[in-house]
Write a protein that holds these residues in place. Structure first.
Motif, short mmCIF file in Angstrom:
data_model
loop_
_atom_site.label_atom_id
_atom_site.label_comp_id
_atom_site.label_asym_id
_atom_site.label_seq_id
_atom_site.Cartn_x
_atom_site.Cartn_y
_atom_site.Cartn_z
N GLU A 182 0.79 -1.25 0.29
CA GLU A 182 0.17 0.48 -0.04
C GLU A 182 0.74 1.06 0.40
OE1 GLU A 182 -2.69 2.50 0.04
OE2 GLU A 182 -3.24 1.07 -0.06
N TYR A 183 0.34 2.67 -0.85
CA TYR A 183 1.14 3.58 -0.85
C TYR A 183 1.44 4.54 0.36
CZ TYR A 183 2.21 7.63 -2.80
OH TYR A 183 2.92 9.48 -2.88
N ASP A 184 -0.37 4.44 0.70
CA ASP A 184 -1.05 5.41 1.95
C ASP A 184 -0.49 4.74 3.33
OD1 ASP A 184 -2.02 6.67 4.02
OD2 ASP A 184 -4.10 7.63 1.97
N ALA A 223 4.46 1.29 -0.13
CA ALA A 223 6.07 0.70 -1.23
C ALA A 223 5.22 1.99 -2.31
CB ALA A 223 6.73 -0.05 -1.34
N ASP A 224 5.83 2.59 -2.93
CA ASP A 224 5.45 3.34 -4.18
C ASP A 224 5.30 2.20 -5.04
OD1 ASP A 224 5.40 5.08 -6.55
OD2 ASP A 224 6.92 6.44 -5.85
N LEU A 225 4.39 1.56 -6.03
CA LEU A 225 4.92 0.79 -7.13
C LEU A 225 5.34 1.29 -7.75
CD1 LEU A 225 1.62 -0.43 -7.06
CD2 LEU A 225 3.31 -1.69 -6.35
N GLU A 226 5.66 2.89 -8.31
CA GLU A 226 6.23 3.44 -9.35
C GLU A 226 7.90 3.15 -9.04
OE1 GLU A 226 4.80 4.18 -12.07
OE2 GLU A 226 2.51 4.87 -12.04
N ARG A 227 8.41 3.17 -7.66
CA ARG A 227 10.13 3.88 -8.00
C ARG A 227 10.62 2.40 -7.01
NH1 ARG A 227 11.53 8.76 -7.13
NH2 ARG A 227 9.82 10.17 -7.34
N SER A 228 9.49 1.21 -6.95
CA SER A 228 9.71 0.12 -6.15
C SER A 228 9.58 -1.55 -7.45
CB SER A 228 9.25 -0.22 -5.22
OG SER A 228 9.54 0.50 -4.73
N HIS A 239 -3.52 3.59 -12.23
CA HIS A 239 -3.43 4.85 -11.73
C HIS A 239 -1.85 4.82 -11.55
CE1 HIS A 239 -6.68 5.58 -8.75
NE2 HIS A 239 -7.10 4.35 -8.37
N LEU A 240 -1.67 3.50 -12.43
CA LEU A 240 0.15 4.18 -12.73
C LEU A 240 0.65 4.19 -14.34
CD1 LEU A 240 0.38 0.41 -11.72
CD2 LEU A 240 1.05 2.61 -9.73
N THR A 271 -7.22 10.55 -9.94
CA THR A 271 -6.22 10.08 -9.78
C THR A 271 -5.22 9.49 -10.82
OG1 THR A 271 -6.60 8.44 -8.61
CG2 THR A 271 -6.09 10.69 -7.02
#
Length: 346
Positions: free
Chosen positions: A56-58, A75-80, A102-103, A155
């Protein structure tokens, strides 16, 4: 509180993505719930005997999810990369429920999810359908209004049609094996549509188009190469509603008006040809009228030039007659003129 929080998954609401996801995941599975929010889906999966790990990001939502899930990673899925978040681990099912839109790079996240699958594992995905009839109708009225949730969640950064979903799965090395659809009438969702202001029978036509009722695609996919098999026809979660309103009535009237020409391409072609000939004759008539007008203008200019020439001649003659030379000449010529008349008379 997360804007995507659901208190509990209502299992009786069969026309919802969460209930379909529960069915596609099954029981007693090791599950990774990506974008788990506050853990409402994970909690329902746990009731099915599943062990659920979340991403989860939040951070606040993740903390609440930990109350009902075995583990939650922020975690941030865009960076992980998921394989780095869970080194050496595999899962029977990876769930991405309303996450990929959302990605910026959903195909990369989906591909990393595939690498976490245990042998025989699968991915369960739900995404909104940007070709839903409500958005088609709204676009006809020049509307694309973002909202807090729904098809036009503010978003969302990626949008998918059926073909878009097929392309996304193919890029991640996945093959769909079970495709469902959450179905809602185009006039009964959150998208603002002024149906009565649309052209005659448009709503009825849009309702009849492929995927016009599909609000979300929900599917299960397994690793596999693209073998050219067409994307499966989505199975509606509930039967499509039979509509009988002003818009369907307009559709029936429109169909009746066009019925005489159905299957009669020759009549349609003849009408088109006649229309073409009429337009051609009209253009010729307009051209002829323009030519006549040009000729009239030429005649008018010639007449004006003649009048100007006569006036100029009369002016010059008047000037000559007013000179002394003209008067003397007249006196000399007048007797001779009289003599000529006498001679001619004899």
């Amino acid at each position: 509180m997360s804007q995507y929080e659901i208190a509990d998954v209502d299992r009786s609401a069969v026309n919802s993505s969460q209930v379909i996801e529960l069915e596609l995941v099954g029981a007693d599975r090791e599950v990774l719930d990506i974008g788990c929010a506050t853990g409402y889906l994970g909690s329902a999966l746990a009731e099915q005997g599943c062990t659920v790990t979340g991403v989860e990001y939040d951070a606040e939502a993740a903390e609440r999810a930990r109350e009902v899930m075995s583990e939650v990673v922020v975690a941030d899925l865009e960076r992980s990369d998921l394989t780095e978040l869970f080194p050496g681990r595999t899962f029977d099912v990876v769930v991405l429920g309303d996450v990929l839109e959302h990605l910026m790079h959903p195909e990369q996240v989906l591909a990393s999810a595939v690498r976490l699958l245990a042998p025989g594992g699968s991915v369960v995905v739900s995404v909104p359908n940007v070709a839903h009839g409500s958005l088609r109708l709204a676009l006809l009225q020049g509307r694309w209004d973002y909202r807090e949730t729904g098809l036009l969640d503010r978003t969302h950064v990626r949008f998918f049609t059926r073909q878009g979903v097929a392309d996304l799965l193919r890029a991640a090395g996945l093959r769909p094996v079970d495709v469902r659809a959450v179905v809602l009438d185009p006039l009964e969702v959150e998208v603002d549509v002024d149906a009565d202001a649309l052209p005659w029978a448009v709503v009825d036509w849009v309702r009849k188009q492929p995927d016009a009722y599909t609000y979300q695609f929900v599917l299960r996919a397994v690793p596999g190469e693209d073998d050219g098999t067409p994307f499966p026809e989505p199975v509606p979660a509930v039967p499509l509603p039979e509509r009988d309103d002003a818009h369907t009535e307009r559709g029936r009237i429109e169909a009746a008006l066009h019925a005489p020409t159905v299957g009669r391409g020759d009549i349609v072609d003849e009408v088109i040809e006649l229309r073409h000939r009429v337009l051609t004759l009209r253009d010729h008539a307009v051209g002829a009228e323009a030519s006549v007008g040009a000729a009239r203008n030429s005649v008018a200019r010639a007449q004006a030039a003649e009048r100007h020439a006569r006036a100029e001649l009369e002016r010059q003659l008047a000037e000559i007659k007013s000179t002394a030379s003209w008067r003397v000449g007249t006196k000399i010529v007048s007797p001779l003129a009289r003599v000529k008349r006498v001679v001619r008379g004899s």
